[in-house]
Write an enzyme that holds these catalytic residues in place. Structure first.
Site, mmCIF file in Angstrom:
data_model
loop_
_atom_site.group_PDB
_atom_site.id
_atom_site.type_symbol
_atom_site.label_atom_id
_atom_site.label_comp_id
_atom_site.label_asym_id
_atom_site.label_seq_id
_atom_site.Cartn_x
_atom_site.Cartn_y
_atom_site.Cartn_z
ATOM 1 C CG HIS A 1 -21.706 22.352 -13.774
ATOM 2 N ND1 HIS A 1 -22.553 21.488 -13.123
ATOM 3 C CD2 HIS A 1 -21.841 22.094 -15.098
ATOM 4 C CE1 HIS A 1 -23.188 20.738 -14.015
ATOM 5 N NE2 HIS A 1 -22.768 21.086 -15.213
ATOM 6 C CG ASP B 1 -25.708 23.195 -12.316
ATOM 7 O OD1 ASP B 1 -24.948 23.341 -11.346
ATOM 8 O OD2 ASP B 1 -26.077 22.079 -12.728
ATOM 9 N N GLY C 1 -13.183 14.510 -2.842
ATOM 10 C CA GLY C 1 -12.619 15.703 -2.216
ATOM 11 C C GLY C 1 -11.318 16.182 -2.851
ATOM 12 C CB SER C 2 -9.558 15.561 -6.050
ATOM 13 O OG SER C 2 -10.473 15.987 -7.019
ATOM 14 C CD GLU D 1 -13.883 20.119 -11.620
ATOM 15 O OE1 GLU D 1 -15.069 20.286 -11.871
ATOM 16 O OE2 GLU D 1 -13.457 19.141 -10.964
ATOM 17 C CG LEU E 1 -23.688 15.358 -5.887
ATOM 18 C CD1 LEU E 1 -23.846 13.913 -6.325
ATOM 19 C CD2 LEU E 1 -23.327 16.235 -7.080
ATOM 20 C CG ASN F 1 -21.575 24.312 -7.847
ATOM 21 O OD1 ASN F 1 -20.986 23.430 -7.208
ATOM 22 N ND2 ASN F 1 -22.274 24.029 -8.932
HETATM 23 C C1 GRF Z 1 -16.020 17.960 -9.514
HETATM 24 O O1 GRF Z 1 -15.835 17.429 -10.784
HETATM 25 C C2 GRF Z 1 -16.937 19.156 -9.573
HETATM 26 O O2 GRF Z 1 -17.023 19.743 -10.813
HETATM 27 C C3 GRF Z 1 -18.270 18.577 -9.227
HETATM 28 O O3 GRF Z 1 -18.023 17.524 -8.355
HETATM 29 C C4 GRF Z 1 -16.732 16.992 -8.596
HETATM 30 C C5 GRF Z 1 -16.044 16.812 -7.277
HETATM 31 O O4 GRF Z 1 -14.864 16.061 -7.394
HETATM 32 N N1 GRF Z 1 -19.154 19.604 -8.731
HETATM 33 P P1 GRF Z 1 -13.887 15.918 -6.161
HETATM 34 O O5 GRF Z 1 -14.670 15.261 -5.039
HETATM 35 O O6 GRF Z 1 -13.427 17.284 -5.786
HETATM 36 O O7 GRF Z 1 -12.775 15.053 -6.638
#
Ligand code: GRF
Length: 200
Positions: A118, A159, A26-27, A188, A99, A116
């Site tokens: 990716h 995707d 969840g970062s 991200e 996922l 989304n």
């Molecule tokens: C991210 O790298 C995103 O690209 C993918 O899932 C990951 C989630 O990471 N779809 P986090 O849980 O937000 O740390």
């Protein structure tokens, strides 16, 4: 897993209400929540999760954001929680590490309102099974000099929805999937929330 709701619904009219679907650490969810904290127009109104021990649940609890724990049967063979999402007044869905494939009933209920992120430069390194470290392993194995992130609308195919935004980073000669993943995560964290703001 049975459906479970944690926390109360809040339906203040002035907000655009966003649901984050996340089932991992969840970062990204954390960054998005922080970015919109105190925003007068956009509210992260719900976290949707399919793993009862996901890290994102702790974040939701700390930020007092309601949680919907979803059941596979309802998600794939029921109404995919469309009724519940409408009850929470959700207008935009952000997938951040979720996922499961989004069923067409949900896509039809939220046309061009599901996005989304990716961890690669789509259309390369996307599709079924291309997630997390599998993506970075493939990028490195193919000797790519560059990778990055893609933020895109979600359609029925993994995707393949229309891209909204991409950012790139180099792939170093000594990168491992972990070091590359770290660089991608930084990208991200920098870009996801502002891009969400820009499309609302
Ligand atoms: C991210 O790298 C995103 O690209 C993918 O899932 C990951 C989630 O990471 N779809 P986090 O849980 O937000 O740390």
């Amino acid at each position: 897993m049975k459906t479970e709701r944690i926390g109360a619904i809040s339906l203040e009219n002035k907000f655009t209400r966003v649901a984050i679907f996340a089932s991992g650490a969840g970062s990204n969810a954390q960054k998005i929540i922080d970015y919109f904290g105190g925003n007068k127009e956009i509210s992260i109104a719900l976290i949707v999760c399919n793993k009862p021990n996901a890290g994102v649940l702790k974040i939701a609890e700390a930020k007092k954001i309601p949680v919907l724990l979803v059941d596979k049967e309802v998600f794939f063979r029921g109404d995919a929680y469309v009724g519940t999402l409408k009850e929470y007044g959700i207008q935009l869905i952000v997938l951040a590490g979720f996922l499961w494939k989004v069923p067409s009933v949900l896509i039809s209920a939220y046309p061009n309102k599901i996005i989304n992120i990716h961890p690669a430069l789509l259309p390369k390194y996307g599709g079924k099974g291309m997630y997390g470290h599998y993506v970075h392993e493939a990028v490195i194995a193919n000797g790519e000099k560059e990778s990055g992130i893609t933020i895109h609308y979600v359609n029925e195919h993994f995707d393949e929805g229309e891209p909204i935004f991409q950012a790139t980073c180099p792939v170093m000669l000594d990168d491992t999937p972990d070091t590359l993943a770290e660089r991608i995560h930084q990208l991200e964290h920098t870009h996801f929330a502002p891009v969400i703001a820009s499309i609302i």
